[in-house]
Design an enzyme around this catalytic site. Structure first.
Site, mmCIF file in Angstrom:
data_model
loop_
_atom_site.group_PDB
_atom_site.id
_atom_site.type_symbol
_atom_site.label_atom_id
_atom_site.label_comp_id
_atom_site.label_asym_id
_atom_site.label_seq_id
_atom_site.Cartn_x
_atom_site.Cartn_y
_atom_site.Cartn_z
ATOM 1 N N THR A 19 15.983 -23.252 7.230
ATOM 2 C CA THR A 19 16.125 -21.798 7.206
ATOM 3 C C THR A 19 17.561 -21.369 6.943
ATOM 4 O O THR A 19 17.823 -20.465 6.142
ATOM 5 C CB THR A 19 15.654 -21.195 8.543
ATOM 6 O OG1 THR A 19 14.312 -21.600 8.783
ATOM 7 C CG2 THR A 19 15.718 -19.684 8.514
ATOM 8 N N TYR A 67 4.640 -14.589 7.558
ATOM 9 C CA TYR A 67 4.046 -13.370 7.022
ATOM 10 C C TYR A 67 2.522 -13.350 7.107
ATOM 11 O O TYR A 67 1.949 -12.341 7.519
ATOM 12 C CB TYR A 67 4.476 -13.094 5.573
ATOM 13 C CG TYR A 67 4.018 -11.732 5.078
ATOM 14 C CD1 TYR A 67 4.686 -10.583 5.463
ATOM 15 C CD2 TYR A 67 2.893 -11.599 4.270
ATOM 16 C CE1 TYR A 67 4.249 -9.338 5.060
ATOM 17 C CE2 TYR A 67 2.457 -10.362 3.865
ATOM 18 C CZ TYR A 67 3.133 -9.227 4.255
ATOM 19 O OH TYR A 67 2.698 -7.996 3.860
ATOM 20 N N TYR A 88 8.243 -26.731 13.348
ATOM 21 C CA TYR A 88 9.315 -25.767 13.591
ATOM 22 C C TYR A 88 8.701 -24.431 13.975
ATOM 23 O O TYR A 88 8.038 -23.795 13.157
ATOM 24 C CB TYR A 88 10.185 -25.652 12.335
ATOM 25 C CG TYR A 88 11.321 -24.668 12.399
ATOM 26 C CD1 TYR A 88 11.788 -24.135 13.592
ATOM 27 C CD2 TYR A 88 11.959 -24.267 11.225
ATOM 28 C CE1 TYR A 88 12.839 -23.226 13.628
ATOM 29 C CE2 TYR A 88 13.021 -23.375 11.244
ATOM 30 C CZ TYR A 88 13.452 -22.850 12.439
ATOM 31 O OH TYR A 88 14.496 -21.953 12.466
ATOM 32 N N ARG A 118 11.215 -15.041 13.420
ATOM 33 C CA ARG A 118 11.376 -14.920 11.974
ATOM 34 C C ARG A 118 10.053 -14.991 11.225
ATOM 35 O O ARG A 118 9.944 -14.481 10.111
ATOM 36 C CB ARG A 118 12.325 -16.018 11.453
ATOM 37 C CG ARG A 118 13.758 -15.861 11.927
ATOM 38 C CD ARG A 118 14.687 -16.845 11.225
ATOM 39 N NE ARG A 118 14.989 -16.438 9.873
ATOM 40 C CZ ARG A 118 16.206 -16.060 9.445
ATOM 41 N NH1 ARG A 118 17.219 -16.027 10.286
ATOM 42 N NH2 ARG A 118 16.393 -15.728 8.200
ATOM 43 N N LYS A 171 10.794 -28.562 16.701
ATOM 44 C CA LYS A 171 11.973 -27.730 16.886
ATOM 45 C C LYS A 171 11.493 -26.413 17.476
ATOM 46 O O LYS A 171 10.775 -25.651 16.830
ATOM 47 C CB LYS A 171 12.686 -27.483 15.558
ATOM 48 C CG LYS A 171 13.859 -26.509 15.663
ATOM 49 C CD LYS A 171 14.473 -26.204 14.306
ATOM 50 C CE LYS A 171 15.585 -25.164 14.412
ATOM 51 N NZ LYS A 171 16.171 -24.826 13.083
ATOM 52 N N ILE A 208 18.789 -28.696 16.986
ATOM 53 C CA ILE A 208 18.931 -28.428 15.553
ATOM 54 C C ILE A 208 19.679 -27.112 15.473
ATOM 55 O O ILE A 208 19.132 -26.044 15.722
ATOM 56 C CB ILE A 208 17.572 -28.406 14.845
ATOM 57 C CG1 ILE A 208 16.901 -29.780 14.986
ATOM 58 C CG2 ILE A 208 17.746 -28.047 13.376
ATOM 59 C CD1 ILE A 208 15.535 -29.892 14.341
#
Length: 294
Positions: free
Chosen positions: A44, A107, A133, A138, A161, A204
């Site tokens: 990202t 999304y 992840y 986000r 993560k 991370i």
């Protein structure tokens, strides 16, 4: 398996937005020289959502080639289309990445069963070990602990993560996975120290972009259970942990890298360069961490 400080590396760009390949190689060596335990390429923080497939592939390949086996490389291979996530993971394996990091589809907001089937397909479609992840802030898609436990039973899915910053939730997952070889990494620098002290395996990290040596030392102490040393380092870095989020990642960290003389001031729309009102905030955080003189 990787433990310690794993940098979610920013992708250097020129002022016109072109990828700066020379600066990319310099950043890789900056991390190798400063103890970083692993590198995420095109995660990202690396702005893959503004890259073409060819550019995304080239960034992964360039990092793998420059690292040359000295530390593990985790390729960012997430996508909100399962077929694209599989393709990216396959390519990362072909060019020599050690792991892939696959973010929850963004999304389109899949169900928990959809998330399970998505990641299962990625694991089955690639030879690379998969690190899940979860970053609901986000993606608007949250991977629940129960789904993580199901996925931990899938061959080739080896870790998570967790960027929720929710330590109660992390503690529950750590307890339920105790005794397994499933790896748990923080993806939230502000809570990463405590995440590791309760049993996490590493971080991370965005902060590691600018403070790789300190983050390596912090993570080594925390994973070893040395709370006093870990908290001492973490206190010094907390202004960075906090203020590298004043605008959307990677805007602040790219400004910080530029301030340190490591990259040009390049970023791609729709992201923009850091607002001037935050320059002194990030500058002071760098100074408090001992990374700049003024």
């Amino acid at each position: 398996m990787i433990t310690g400080s794993i940098v979610a590396m920013a992708t250097p760009m020129k002022v016109n937005g072109d990828i700066d390949w020379e600066a990319l190689r310099r950043l890789v060596n900056f991390h190798l020289e400063n103890g970083t335990d692993g590198i995420v390429a095109a995660g990202t923080t690396g702005e893959p959502t503004t890259m073409s497939f060819a550019e995304h592939f080239d960034v992964i390949r360039a990092v793998v080639e420059e690292v040359d086996g000295r530390i593990p490389v985790i390729a960012g291979t997430g996508a909100n289309a399962t077929s694209e996530a599989v393709e990216l993971a396959r390519y990362a394996g072909e060019v020599g990445a050690d792991y892939c990091l696959s973010v929850c589809p963004y999304y389109n907001k899949p169900t928990q069963e959809g998330l399970y089937q998505h990641f299962k397909a990625v694991a089955e479609g690639s030879k690379l070990p998969v690190i899940l992840y979860n970053v609901p802030g986000r993606t608007c898609s949250d991977l629940y602990n129960e789904t993580v436990l199901r996925l931990a039973e899938v061959d080739n899915i080896i870790g998570l993560k967790d960027a929720t910053g929710n330590l109660e939730r992390a503690e529950d997952l750590i307890a339920r996975l105790r005794g397994s070889d499933f790896m748990l990494y923080s993806g939230d620098d502000g809570t990463a120290c405590d995440f590791m002290l309760i049993g996490g395996h590493g971080d991370i990290s965005v902060t590691a972009n600018v403070a790789p040596r300190a983050m390596h030392e912090l993570c080594a102490a925390a994973v070893a259970g040395d709370a006093d040393k870990a908290h001492q380092i973490n206190t010094r870095l907390m202004p960075l942990h906090t203020n590298l989020g004043v605008e959307s990642n990677p805007i602040p960290v790219k400004w910080a890298l530029h301030r340190m003389g490591l990259i040009e001031p390049g970023i791609r729309l729709p992201l923009t360069w850091l607002s001037e009102k935050y320059h002194s905030t990030i500058g002071e955080a760098l100074q408090l961490a001992g990374l700049t003189d003024d």
